[in-house]
Design a protein around this motif. Structure first.
Motif, short mmCIF file in Angstrom:
data_model
loop_
_atom_site.label_atom_id
_atom_site.label_comp_id
_atom_site.label_asym_id
_atom_site.label_seq_id
_atom_site.Cartn_x
_atom_site.Cartn_y
_atom_site.Cartn_z
N PRO A 53 0.58 -1.26 -0.17
CA PRO A 53 -0.01 0.08 0.15
C PRO A 53 0.99 1.15 -0.14
O PRO A 53 2.18 1.22 -0.06
N GLY A 54 0.26 1.96 -0.36
CA GLY A 54 1.21 3.74 -0.63
C GLY A 54 0.15 4.19 -1.69
O GLY A 54 -0.52 5.43 -1.57
N HIS A 55 0.63 4.31 -2.68
CA HIS A 55 0.36 4.56 -4.06
C HIS A 55 -1.61 4.88 -4.12
O HIS A 55 -2.25 5.66 -4.75
N THR A 56 -2.19 3.30 -3.97
CA THR A 56 -3.44 3.33 -3.12
C THR A 56 -3.59 2.69 -2.30
O THR A 56 -2.36 1.93 -1.43
N ARG A 57 -4.42 2.79 -1.84
CA ARG A 57 -4.63 1.75 0.21
C ARG A 57 -4.41 0.14 0.03
O ARG A 57 -4.28 -0.74 0.31
N PRO A 108 -2.32 14.72 5.62
CA PRO A 108 -2.31 13.92 4.57
C PRO A 108 -4.16 13.27 4.74
O PRO A 108 -4.56 12.67 5.14
N SER A 109 -5.19 13.00 3.90
CA SER A 109 -6.06 12.51 3.79
C SER A 109 -5.93 10.51 3.84
O SER A 109 -6.93 10.66 3.93
N TYR A 110 -4.79 10.48 3.85
CA TYR A 110 -5.05 8.84 3.93
C TYR A 110 -3.78 8.59 5.43
O TYR A 110 -2.69 8.53 5.39
N ALA A 111 -4.33 8.63 6.32
CA ALA A 111 -3.62 8.36 7.74
C ALA A 111 -2.78 7.42 7.37
O ALA A 111 -2.49 6.46 7.20
N ASP A 154 3.09 3.64 4.98
CA ASP A 154 2.77 2.45 4.62
C ASP A 154 3.51 2.64 2.85
O ASP A 154 4.08 1.16 2.65
N PHE A 155 4.32 3.67 2.39
CA PHE A 155 4.97 3.55 1.19
C PHE A 155 6.26 2.61 1.58
O PHE A 155 7.09 2.13 1.27
N ARG A 156 6.64 3.38 3.04
CA ARG A 156 7.95 2.84 3.43
C ARG A 156 7.87 1.53 3.77
O ARG A 156 9.05 0.47 4.28
#
Ligand SMILES: [Zn+2]
Length: 286
Positions: free
Chosen positions: A170-174, A210-213, A218-220
């Motif tokens: 996840p990251g780019h999308t959930r 961020p609108s996605y807490a 998640d990216f990391r």
């Protein structure tokens, strides 16, 4: 000007029946692309940049991603050109619920009769046709499509001899979903990593508001996951992630192992990690 008009006319001929024109800037990613062979059982069937892969399990096929709504006819034509029957596609797999990878899924699902597999976290956006993305980009809607099976991290997905392992990244999308498989290149076992995406789009906020807490974490963790996986052949949702154009030209010139590029795979992950860290540092400094 004449060339532009001729280009528009050709595009109209191809797409009038299927869908409206693509928003400016996206059409260049959706040019027709001659299909080609990546390994003994993986074929490229997507457009010039938005990807789709056909995996041959012997007694059935896996098709990954559907491009834009306007890519579906390109994918269908490419499958036919390679001599495969779209009705043999048993599994339709989506990397993530963005309109340039999920737009063609409804048409491809109808044409194939395949079951659609996607992550639980992206299922809602697929089923409502691109609304309620966390970044609020509701303008990029696409035909809604029903998800038949929810993918879980570590799950095996098999059709005949072809077996994929699912990795939630996840990251780019959930629910951004990557996968690995072992293929053969000229008979030699070769590890393939298909990366969903590690791109933080310009409208994303990773640290401040961020609108996605948890998006930065998640990216990391997705970078960490992807770095831990074997990668002789790196593929992804956009051709630009893995230097597809140059490699496809080599395949067409007769080089069967043109896509074997472990250094290229590492370099993509390293560059993506640096860009994510740079965005985090920039937002922290604001
Ligand atoms: Zn995307």
């Amino acid at each position: 000007m004449r060339a532009i008009l001729a280009g528009c006319y050709a595009a109209l001929l191809t797409f009038t029946a299927q869908a409206a024109e693509l928003p400016p800037g996206y059409a260049q990613n959706n040019q027709p692309q001659t299909p080609f062979k990546i390994s003994d059982d993986i074929y490229y069937v997507g457009a010039s940049d938005v990807t789709a892969f056909l995996i041959d399990g012997g007694d059935g096929l896996i098709l990954t991603d559907g491009g834009f709504e306007q890519t579906a006819p390109i994918i269908e034509a490419n499958i036919k050109v390679l001599g495969f029957d779209i009705k043999k596609v048993k599994v339709l797999l989506n990397s993530h619920a963005h309109f340039d990878h999920a737009g063609g899924l409804a048409a491809l699902k109808a044409a194939s009769g395949a079951k659609l597999y996607a992550s639980q976290a992206d299922k809602g956006v697929l089923e409502n046709g691109g609304k309620a993305q966390f970044d609020g980009a509701d303008t990029n809607a696409f035909p809604a499509v029903r998800v038949d099976e929810n993918l879980k991290d570590g799950q095996k997905l098999s059709v005949g001899r072809a077996s994929l392992t699912i990795h939630l990244t996840p990251g780019h999308t959930r629910g951004c979903t990557s996968w690995t498989m072992t293929t053969r290149v000229a008979g030699k076992p070769t590890d393939v990593l298909f990366v969903c995406s590690l791109t933080a789009l310009p409208q994303y906020r990773l640290v401040k508001n961020p609108s996605y807490a948890g998006i930065a974490e998640d990216f990391r963790s997705s970078v960490k996951t992807l770095r831990s996986l074997p990668c002789d052949i790196g593929l992804g949702s956009h051709g630009i992630f893995f230097n597809m154009k140059a490699k496809a030209a080599k395949v067409q010139a007769g080089q069967v192992d043109a896509f074997v590029d472990p250094q290229g795979c590492r370099a993509y992950l390293d560059t993506s990690a640096k860009l994510i860290e740079a965005e985090i540092a920039k937002e922290r400094a604001e």
